[in-house]
Design an enzyme around this catalytic site. Sequence first.
Site, PDB file in Angstrom:
ATOM      1  N   LYS A  22      32.925 -30.472  -6.767  1.00 38.28           N
ATOM      2  CA  LYS A  22      33.003 -31.747  -7.495  1.00 38.28           C
ATOM      3  C   LYS A  22      34.442 -32.260  -7.516  1.00 38.28           C
ATOM      4  O   LYS A  22      34.695 -33.432  -7.231  1.00 38.28           O
ATOM      5  CB  LYS A  22      32.514 -31.540  -8.925  1.00 38.28           C
ATOM      6  CG  LYS A  22      32.886 -32.650  -9.904  1.00 38.28           C
ATOM      7  CD  LYS A  22      32.332 -32.432 -11.293  1.00 38.28           C
ATOM      8  CE  LYS A  22      33.192 -31.586 -12.166  1.00 38.28           C
ATOM      9  NZ  LYS A  22      34.345 -32.260 -12.778  1.00 38.28           N
ATOM     10  N   ASN A  23      35.386 -31.367  -7.805  1.00 36.85           N
ATOM     11  CA  ASN A  23      36.769 -31.800  -8.027  1.00 36.85           C
ATOM     12  C   ASN A  23      37.550 -32.024  -6.745  1.00 36.85           C
ATOM     13  O   ASN A  23      38.712 -32.412  -6.785  1.00 36.85           O
ATOM     14  CB  ASN A  23      37.494 -30.822  -8.956  1.00 36.85           C
ATOM     15  CG  ASN A  23      36.930 -30.889 -10.367  1.00 36.85           C
ATOM     16  OD1 ASN A  23      36.187 -31.810 -10.693  1.00 36.85           O
ATOM     17  ND2 ASN A  23      37.263 -29.917 -11.191  1.00 36.85           N
ATOM     18  N   CYS A 116      38.750 -36.181 -24.429  1.00 34.94           N
ATOM     19  CA  CYS A 116      37.389 -35.633 -24.338  1.00 34.94           C
ATOM     20  C   CYS A 116      37.379 -34.388 -25.221  1.00 34.94           C
ATOM     21  O   CYS A 116      38.363 -34.061 -25.878  1.00 34.94           O
ATOM     22  CB  CYS A 116      37.040 -35.314 -22.891  1.00 34.94           C
ATOM     23  SG  CYS A 116      37.947 -33.919 -22.254  1.00 34.94           S
ATOM     24  N   ARG A 121      44.036 -35.298 -23.055  1.00 31.39           N
ATOM     25  CA  ARG A 121      43.987 -35.634 -21.619  1.00 31.39           C
ATOM     26  C   ARG A 121      44.815 -36.882 -21.290  1.00 31.39           C
ATOM     27  O   ARG A 121      44.328 -37.861 -20.748  1.00 31.39           O
ATOM     28  CB  ARG A 121      42.541 -35.820 -21.157  1.00 31.39           C
ATOM     29  CG  ARG A 121      41.567 -34.743 -21.548  1.00 31.39           C
ATOM     30  CD  ARG A 121      41.750 -33.417 -20.858  1.00 31.39           C
ATOM     31  NE  ARG A 121      41.557 -33.443 -19.441  1.00 31.39           N
ATOM     32  CZ  ARG A 121      40.381 -33.336 -18.822  1.00 31.39           C
ATOM     33  NH1 ARG A 121      39.294 -33.255 -19.517  1.00 31.39           N
ATOM     34  NH2 ARG A 121      40.311 -33.319 -17.506  1.00 31.39           N
ATOM     35  N   ASP A 304      38.805 -23.680 -15.913  1.00 32.38           N
ATOM     36  CA  ASP A 304      37.392 -24.077 -15.825  1.00 32.38           C
ATOM     37  C   ASP A 304      36.449 -22.883 -15.794  1.00 32.38           C
ATOM     38  O   ASP A 304      35.235 -23.071 -15.798  1.00 32.38           O
ATOM     39  CB  ASP A 304      37.158 -24.939 -14.578  1.00 32.38           C
ATOM     40  CG  ASP A 304      37.846 -26.281 -14.699  1.00 32.38           C
ATOM     41  OD1 ASP A 304      37.929 -26.995 -13.683  1.00 32.38           O
ATOM     42  OD2 ASP A 304      38.326 -26.608 -15.798  1.00 32.38           O
ATOM     43  N   ARG A 396      26.752 -32.797 -15.139  1.00 30.77           N
ATOM     44  CA  ARG A 396      27.935 -33.455 -14.571  1.00 30.77           C
ATOM     45  C   ARG A 396      28.559 -32.596 -13.480  1.00 30.77           C
ATOM     46  O   ARG A 396      29.183 -33.122 -12.556  1.00 30.77           O
ATOM     47  CB  ARG A 396      28.974 -33.706 -15.669  1.00 30.77           C
ATOM     48  CG  ARG A 396      28.520 -34.675 -16.729  1.00 30.77           C
ATOM     49  CD  ARG A 396      29.661 -35.088 -17.596  1.00 30.77           C
ATOM     50  NE  ARG A 396      30.817 -35.418 -16.769  1.00 30.77           N
ATOM     51  CZ  ARG A 396      32.047 -35.603 -17.258  1.00 30.77           C
ATOM     52  NH1 ARG A 396      32.254 -35.480 -18.547  1.00 30.77           N
ATOM     53  NH2 ARG A 396      33.050 -35.908 -16.479  1.00 30.77           N
TER      54      ARG A 396
END
Length: 417
Positions: A22-23, A116, A121, A304, A396
């Site tokens: 994803k990143n 978030c 952030r 993560d 997500r």
Amino acid sequence: MDKMIIEGGRQLSGEVQISGAKNAALPIMCSALLTEGWNTYHNIPDLVDIRTIRKLLRSFGAEIEGEGTVVRVNAANLTRCEASYDLVRTMRASILVLGPLVARMGVARVSLPGGCAIGARPVNLHIKALQDMGADVELKDGYVEARTKRLKGANIFFDLSTVTGTENIMMAACLAEGTTVLGNAAKEPEVVNLAEVLNGMGAKISGAGTDVITISGVDRLHPVEASIIPDRIEAGTFMIAVGMTGGDITLKGCNPLHLEALINKLKDAGMDIMPVADGLRVARLGNIRSVDVKTLPYPGFATDLQAQMMALMAMGNGLSVITETVFENRFMHVSELLRMGADIVVQGHSAIVKGNEKLRGAPVMATDLRASASLILAALAAEGRTELFRVYHIDRGYQEIEKKLSALGADIRRVQA
Ligand code: EPZ
């Protein structure tokens, strides 16, 4: 809103295919804004965040097509350079359009992402770097408004390692006049993947993967056909899942070189991890030993994977100290793990986890993407039933996680809540 129902206690076995990262996919899809013509990307994961970035790119006038894991993007005819709050607030990574839009169009208006669950952030380092490159940047009505005739190469030093900050400025610098040097640059594999794609478009980038990246600006870039690297966080999540349940699985398509910090920790915790063709074989035969973990920018232990590792340490044989150095509020999963019988005390940036044998199923709530992953892992090992609410968080960043886990033998299903 869906929920997940998990009956714990089943060992995992078999093979799982790891999806594209994803990143890596998010910045690479944004890089299409730097050029005209059709860019083709392979191994794009099917995730909510990917659908969001597609919507955002389309809102600028880009054309997007593709089926399955192949996505094509053509940003030849951009008609708009504004990323609205209603899209940006659903995904902070939308800030990644700022650099490419300013570099290509000379103007961009991007909503400030806002915080978030895991922290404030801020994007101050992105903004300062663009100002160092000669852009006029204003914060107005919750938006970043940036404009320039043409960005100028500059020597930039990031106060701290920022992944999307490095990616944003690396993209912007490709079309700047002159050379840009990024000091204290992020070294994540996703940054390296992006640099490879940009060089494939005709950019002149060297040093990606080290903490000094040099970009010599060019006048134009051309479209590219490229592949997204495998998702090391998805792979790490499945490796920890085996640690939770016991068993023996093979992860296909992951890159062990991107997982060295986790592999090292899981071996210390008593797991067997062996490289195999095109991936890794991961098994847990005996008990889990408690180990200490400190999250750091790559190649250190990934923030993560912190929540997932905490779930594993809840089953350790002693005390584990888990220290989160990257984000200021990334222990939201603790209260939910406590409801499942974990023994954890948070002190500042550290969580002291006293391992114990038994976790118990309970109704729990997901708060952010990786916290929801850790709750699913805890539920796989817990005695009895767990109901996980707000699973939109998990969608997500994980492609069909319940299907992949069921195929490995877990008793997990998604139901309409
Ligand atoms: C990227 O976020 C990832 N997201 C995150 O993954 C990941 O947790 C994070 O890097 C760290 O590895 C994407 O790549 C889309 P940072 P990013 O800028 O770039 C501070 C997930 O679960 N900072 O490296 O936003 C910041 O507050 C997500 O997939 C500033 O102070 O993270 C944080 O404390 C979650 N000012 C630290 O730096 C800035 O301008 C590292 O943040 C930028 C960052």
